[in-house]
Structures are given as structure tokens and as C-alpha cells.
Scaffold this active site. Structure first.
Site, mmCIF file in Angstrom:
data_model
loop_
_atom_site.group_PDB
_atom_site.id
_atom_site.type_symbol
_atom_site.label_atom_id
_atom_site.label_comp_id
_atom_site.label_asym_id
_atom_site.label_seq_id
_atom_site.Cartn_x
_atom_site.Cartn_y
_atom_site.Cartn_z
ATOM 1 N N HIS A 80 0.875 -1.166 0.000
ATOM 2 C CA HIS A 80 0.000 0.000 0.000
ATOM 3 C C HIS A 80 0.918 1.224 0.000
ATOM 4 O O HIS A 80 2.035 1.164 0.510
ATOM 5 C CB HIS A 80 -0.831 -0.060 1.294
ATOM 6 C CG HIS A 80 -1.909 0.962 1.413
ATOM 7 N ND1 HIS A 80 -1.656 2.263 1.751
ATOM 8 C CD2 HIS A 80 -3.257 0.860 1.260
ATOM 9 C CE1 HIS A 80 -2.817 2.923 1.809
ATOM 10 N NE2 HIS A 80 -3.790 2.092 1.511
ATOM 11 N N ASP A 90 2.951 -4.619 8.058
ATOM 12 C CA ASP A 90 1.724 -3.839 7.923
ATOM 13 C C ASP A 90 0.567 -4.822 8.026
ATOM 14 O O ASP A 90 0.283 -5.565 7.096
ATOM 15 C CB ASP A 90 1.754 -3.116 6.569
ATOM 16 C CG ASP A 90 0.399 -2.525 6.175
ATOM 17 O OD1 ASP A 90 -0.587 -2.714 6.919
ATOM 18 O OD2 ASP A 90 0.329 -1.882 5.115
ATOM 19 N N GLN A 108 -4.641 -5.267 6.850
ATOM 20 C CA GLN A 108 -5.590 -6.175 6.204
ATOM 21 C C GLN A 108 -5.550 -7.577 6.806
ATOM 22 O O GLN A 108 -6.320 -8.443 6.407
ATOM 23 C CB GLN A 108 -5.294 -6.264 4.698
ATOM 24 C CG GLN A 108 -5.393 -4.949 3.957
ATOM 25 C CD GLN A 108 -6.821 -4.451 3.846
ATOM 26 O OE1 GLN A 108 -7.783 -5.220 3.952
ATOM 27 N NE2 GLN A 108 -6.992 -3.158 3.631
ATOM 28 N N LYS A 123 -10.474 -1.035 10.388
ATOM 29 C CA LYS A 123 -10.586 -2.189 9.487
ATOM 30 C C LYS A 123 -10.873 -3.477 10.263
ATOM 31 O O LYS A 123 -11.138 -4.517 9.674
ATOM 32 C CB LYS A 123 -9.305 -2.345 8.660
ATOM 33 C CG LYS A 123 -9.095 -1.228 7.640
ATOM 34 C CD LYS A 123 -7.935 -1.547 6.730
ATOM 35 C CE LYS A 123 -7.313 -0.319 6.089
ATOM 36 N NZ LYS A 123 -8.131 0.270 5.027
ATOM 37 N N CYS A 180 -4.828 2.552 -3.615
ATOM 38 C CA CYS A 180 -3.625 3.104 -2.981
ATOM 39 C C CYS A 180 -2.449 2.157 -3.161
ATOM 40 O O CYS A 180 -1.601 2.029 -2.263
ATOM 41 C CB CYS A 180 -3.843 3.409 -1.504
ATOM 42 S SG CYS A 180 -5.103 4.647 -1.245
#
Lengths: 420, 150
Positions: free
Chosen positions: A137, A214, A217, A240, A378
Site C-alpha cells: 500500500h 503492515d 488487512q 478495518k 492506494c
């Protein structure tokens, strides 16, 4: 709805996730859009919130609101203890060793910027290399590019194959004496790929290189154990994972956080201030300048409680079923190609349609009540890698159903009709 | 149903499928690029001017049906117009795309371009329709920086 009801009766199949009852916990899922029942497949952008989270936010502002770590009065002590209780829940959520390894931030983006600016500016210099992957991202690319400009370091990129899987051999090749940091996505937002993070961390640590993951997600889809993964930093957003917007977490190994300078200066992050010298506060407060998003932190704690009440084997099985069902159903559509076909995938389907741009797909699906993301997600380098300007992305959560996927497929046929 | 039909009218679908003036002009004397950073739509406008009049105009790029059709319709409409006329048309189109839908009037000198009026019911798509127009404006001004819809 028939298929969903047949397969999901909890009393008949106790091993299955009781989706119908879960859906009742998320009030927004009951609404209509353009006169049609909402089919919410934009969970990768943000998830919907269970009533328990909404109630926690409302309760905070109605009954508990006060500033934390300051007042000696009742409400301040109450708010402080609720906020710190939320931190404890988040420690358990990712299984961090110590409470002070949980730093509250605004979200994944701020967490990555914090590490890039604090760790990066202190420990990286000219000629050093930072490794990211081709499926990051923008928030895991740009902070490192900014750092590279500041200190003269260089960004290296692990390529991916045509299924959207990380090429581990290429990663091995990229690792060298100059490598000083690795920052990778755990689950790709644009492709759904689940990265083999334990292997990545092992390889990087063999060369003494710290790793940030990261997890924005990942946390809504799979249980995360930072000790088991053995990463040095883990970043994720509340919104999220069914919590409020504007709050997220940076997990950092205490030994590293201790060595890092503060990211922002202000109240709460100090222990003593004079005009001659300021003494910084202990972890994690050293990184939490200013009044934080108190309600958000407490709300995120409520989201963690909610998730803890689910059977995650059932969640995993349900999401796997959704992904397989959707993959099979939409590949039958003429001229449709799925972008991102990794073996290990989370509930994300990115696709392109011959001769129809993702925006036009998104607008027509919206008229049918189906919310998807259309665009570059993104992750413009991912789009370039696959030679497409944009994709349409349906991203699932555990509250989605097969019946909703049937609505998506019907709506896609309408797209074909308009552009026929 | 009807709003969607308003958006994707035959003429728009036709211009999307077979865009007019979809080519480069090798000896263009004005050229500008436009981006919609939100969605990655990209367009390049080429202009050939003669005595302040647009003698030839073309475009290339990638984008959705609305942005492609809008660019195609625009090139057809602007050929033969003066820079000042083009500017006036830009203002009218901009008003049509962003203005109050109920108050839109036929015959504002927009001709075929009124076909784009359905866009204003879809706020998320206004920028798709206006990208080519922002870009031609910047091409006419000879601005060095790429146009964006932001």
C-alpha cells in the site's frame, strides 16, 4: 437467501459460523442503498461496526468522558482506567510480551511513519537499504521514500509473481550487508495475498535486520501472534477490524522502542520539562504525545472483546468458503479476469472486465446496492505490475454471505448488459 | 434505473467504444497531461492552433467510459473554436457537471455536450467527466504542470 439459510443453520451444523445472528450485531448491514438491501463488500477500505463498539463510544461520551493521565478526579481516573484496560486487551489480541509494547496511534499509516521517522532517522544512513515488496500500500512505500530522501538510504523492492505471490528467492538475493530494515505487508489490500511472514522474518533476522509488518488487512481475517511471527514492529488500524476510525496500534519490541527517540513532542510524552532539558516519559507514553483518541481506544477495546467472542476456526472456514464460492461464481462471467490468485489468500477479490473500466463497474454495482472499491487501491505499483489502470475489488468480512455474492454476480451481469 | 440510463446514454457508450480524435498529434504546438489522482485516470490532450483558433485537437489516455466519452465529445466540439470560445464552453460544462441538476437548462450553447448532464446525479463521477476539460484548459494556457482534478 436460500443457499445461505440451508448451509448456515447453527442447530443443524454446529461447526458453522452463525452468520445470520452475527449480522444482527452490525446495525448498518440492515440498511438499504438506492432502495436495495446493502451488500457491503468494501471491508478492505473499512469494516462495519458491531453494536458493542457503537455502544462503547456512546457510553464514553455520555457517561465517562474526561481527559486521561491527568486529573485526580473520579472521571479522569475512570477514563484512564478504561483506556489502559483497552491497551491490555490489545496486548492480548496480538499476544505482545509486555503492555508497554502497545503504542496507540491514529492508524497503520501513522504507525509506519512513526517507525520510519524515529527508528529510521536514528539508525539508517547514507547507502543503507530498506526492503519493501511490490504489493505494498502507498502507506508502506511513501514513508520509506521520505526517509530515503532525508538520510540518503535506498529503497529496494521484492518482486511478485503473476499470481501476486512474494518471490522469496528474490528477497534472499536482495538481503545484504547494507540492508538495515524490512517493511512488508502481512496481507495485500489489492490482491489478498497472505505473505509468509514467519519465513520473511527468519531470513531478515538471520542478517540482523529488523522487520515491520503492515497488518492492516491481516487482523480482520486471521489471528495474529507477534511473538510467534517474531516481527519487530506490527502496525494495524482499528477501523478495518470493526473498531472506530482514527485509532490504531503500533506493536514494537520493547528493546527497540526503548532505543528510539520520540516521534512527536508534547504533553503526556514527558516526565519532566524545563527550558534547559526535557526528560521523556517511559514506554509506551514516550510515543503518545497529546490527548489521544480516548473514545477510539476504548471502542477498539470493545471491538477486540467482540472478536474474542467468535470462534476463529469457524470464521476462517466461513471466509474460505466465501472466497472459493465467489471466485468460482465470478470467473464464469465473460471477459472477467481476477488479479491476485495466490495460493494463500484472504477474502479479497480484485478483478478487471474486458472493455469496462472499474469505475463504471463500481457505479453500476452501487445502483444495485453493492458497495465495492474501484480504482488503484492506494497501490499504484501493483496496478502497474499487472498492467491494468484500476481494478474492482470485493473484500469480504465474516458477516458476508453466499447470498450476497449471488447479488454481486447478478449486478455484474447488469454491467455487461449496459456495456453489451 | 433511470438515473443510470441518464448516465450511460447511447451516445456516451458509443464515444467510449469508438472515441473520436483518439490519437497523438505529432506536431502539436500545445500539449498537456491530466491526472485524476483519486482513481488513476490519465489523459493527454494535443492541440494545433492557428491564429488563435483550434485547428486540430486529439487525446490519448486511459480511464472510465465517462472520462473517455467526455474527452471524445470535447475534441469534436472544440475543433474550429477560438481559445476564448473554448474557455466559455469550459465554464458552461463545469457549471452543468457541478451545478444543480433541476435548474439545468437546455440550449446554453452546449449542443451535444448536454448528454453529459446525467453525471451531476453521480457526484463521485464528476471528476471523470471534467478531467479532459481541466486538461485542455491547462494546454491552452501552456501551463507546465500536469492538470489534476484535485
Amino acid at each position: 437467501m436460500k443457499a445461505a439459510q440451508d448451509t448456515q443453520k447453527p442447530d443443524l451444523c454446529p461447526g458453522l459460523l452463525d452468520v445470520e445472528s452475527i449480522r444482527k450485531d452490525f446495525p448498518l448491514l440492515a440498511r438499504k442503498v438506492h432502495g436495495k438491501p446493502l451488500v457491503y463488500f468494501d471491508n478492505g477500505a473499512t469494516s462495519q461496526k458491531p453494536q458493542a463498539v457503537i455502544d462503547a463510544l456512546k457510553r464514553y461520551y455520555t457517561e465517562e468522558n474526561s481527559n486521561i493521565h491527568r486529573g485526580v478526579h473520579y472521571l479522569s481516573e475512570l477514563a484512564t482506567s478504561l483506556y489502559e484496560e483497552a491497551r491490555k486487551k490489545l496486548r492480548r489480541f496480538v499476544n505482545a510480551r509486555r503492555l508497554e509494547e502497545i503504542v496507540f496511534v491514529r492508524g497503520t499509516t501513522e504507525a509506519i511513519n512513526l517507525v520510519a521517522q524515529s527508528y529510521g532517522r536514528k539508525f539508517l544512513g547514507a547507502g543503507d537499504e530498506i526492503i519493501v515488496s511490490a504489493m505494498e500500500h502507498h502507506s508502506n512505500i511513501v514513508p520509506w521514500q521520505m526517509l530515503c530522501e532525508q538520510v540518503g538510504a535506498r529503497l529496494r523492492v521484492i518482486p511478485i509473481n503473476h499470481d501476486g505471490e512474494l518471490l522469496l528467492d528474490e528477497f534472499r538475493r536482495l538481503l545484504n550487508q547494507r540492508t538495515k530494515f524490512v517493511s512488508l505487508t502481512h496481507v495485500s489490500n489489492a490482491l489478498g495475498t497472505v505473505v509468509p511472514v514467519k519465513e520473511v522474518v527468519k531470513l531478515a533476522h538471520a542478517g540482523g535486520v529488523p522487520v515491520l509488518l503492515d497488518g492492516a488487512q491481516a487482523v480482520p481475517h486471521l489471528p495474529v501472534d507477534v511473538q510467534e511471527i517474531d516481527c519487530d514492529f506490527y502496525a494495524f488500524s482499528g477501523h478495518k477490524m470493526f473498531g472506530p476510525t482514527g485509532v490504531g496500534v503500533l506493536y514494537g519490541r520493547a528493546e527497540l522502542l526503548d532505543k528510539m527517540p520520540p516521534y512527536q513532542g508534547g504533553g503526556d510524552m514527558i516526565s519532566l520539562v524545563t527550558f534547559e532539558k526535557t526528560h521523556y516519559n517511559v514506554l509506551p507514553y514516550k510515543f503518545e504525545a497529546g490527548t489521544p483518541h480516548i473514545a477510539g481506544g476504548i471502542g477498539l477495546g470493545a471491538a477486540v472483546d467482540y472478536l474474542a467472542g467468535l470462534d476463529w476456526d469457524q470464521v476462517a472456514a466461513h471466509e474460505r468458503d466465501l472466497l472459493e464460492y465467489a471466485t468460482q461464481a465470478i470467473t464464469k462471467i465473460d471477459g472477467l479476469r481476477i488479479i491476485g490468485t495466490a495460493q494463500e489468500k484472504a477474502g479479497v477479490i480484485s478483478f478487471v472486465l474486458d472493455h469496462v473500466h472499474a469505475h463504471d463497474v463500481g457505479t453500476i454495482l452501487d445502483q444495485e446496492g453493492v458497495a465495492v472499491r474501484a480504482g488503484h487501491h492506494c497501490a499504484m505499483p501493483v496496478m502497474q505490475r499487472f498492467g491494468v489502470p484500476a481494478t474492482t475489488r470485493a473484500s469480504f468480512a465474516f458477516y458476508n454471505t453466499r447470498a450476497e455474492i449471488d447479488v454481486l454476480v447478478g449486478a455484474l451481469h447488469r454491467v455487461l448488459k449496459v456495456f453489451g | 434505473m433511470s438515473e443510470l440510463d441518464d448516465l450511460y446514454q447511447e451516445v456516451i457508450l458509443d464515444h467510449n467504444k469508438s472515441p473520436r480524435n483518439f490519437r497523438a498529434i505529432a506536431d502539436a504546438d500545445h500539449k498537456a497531461e491530466g491526472y485524476n489522482p483519486l482513481c488513476g485516470d490519465q489523459v493527454t490532450i494535443y492541440l494545433k492552433m492557428e491564429d488563435g483558433t483550434i485547428r486540430d485537437i486529439s487525446f490519448q489516455g486511459s480511464g472510465c467510459a465517462i472520462s473517455k466519452a467526455s474527452a471524445s465529445l470535447m475534441t469534436a466540439e472544440l475543433k474550429g473554436k477560438t481559445a476564448a470560445q473554448a474557455q466559455r464552453l469550459f465554464d458552461s460544462v463545469h457549471q452543468m457537471l457541478t451545478g444543480e441538476c433541476d435548474e439545468r437548462k437546455e440550449g446554453q450553447g452546449l449542443g451535444k455536450l448536454t448528454i453529459l448532464s446525467g453525471v451531476c446525479k453521480f457526484p463521485a463521477r464528476v471528476k471523470c467527466a471534467s478531467l479532459a476539460w481541466h486538461t485542455v484548459k491547462s494546454a491552452l494556457k501552456g501551463e507546465g504542470a500536469p492538470a489534476t482534478t484535485e
